[in-house]
Design an enzyme around this catalytic site. Sequence first.
Site, PDB file in Angstrom:
ATOM      1  N   CYS A  27       0.828  -1.211   0.000  1.00 55.15           N
ATOM      2  CA  CYS A  27       0.000   0.000   0.000  1.00 55.15           C
ATOM      3  C   CYS A  27       0.865   1.265   0.000  1.00 55.15           C
ATOM      4  O   CYS A  27       1.586   1.518   0.959  1.00 55.15           O
ATOM      5  CB  CYS A  27      -0.911  -0.057   1.233  1.00 55.15           C
ATOM      6  N   CYS A  30       0.102   3.833   2.767  1.00 53.44           N
ATOM      7  CA  CYS A  30       0.575   3.293   4.059  1.00 53.44           C
ATOM      8  C   CYS A  30       2.048   3.655   4.264  1.00 53.44           C
ATOM      9  O   CYS A  30       2.458   4.000   5.373  1.00 53.44           O
ATOM     10  CB  CYS A  30       0.423   1.770   4.114  1.00 53.44           C
TER      11      CYS A  30
END
Length: 102
Positions: A27, A30
Amino acid sequence: MKIVDSNEFKNEIESGVTIVDFFATWCGPCKMLAPVLEGLSNDMEGKAKFIKVDIDQSLDLANQFQISSVPTMVIFKNGEKVDQIVGFLPKERIQEAIEKSL
């Protein structure tokens, strides 16, 4: 920040204010959020604890807390979910949300 699995999770969130960063290694947002949370973790030491949960490694936790997109931060107070933040936000906005729970 410590990455916890399903076995450790309950003990980690049972007392005080704990911010759980549900993330995935693939991600992008993230990865952008990680240094922001590291900074908050240092700034708020003694007030709040920060931990991470890899949704791919702990799918049961992701399902339990209905994490449908990452990053998602869940704020727990004494083991109870009190707030949830989805997506990347500036450090100040995240800190405001955490301080409401202190």
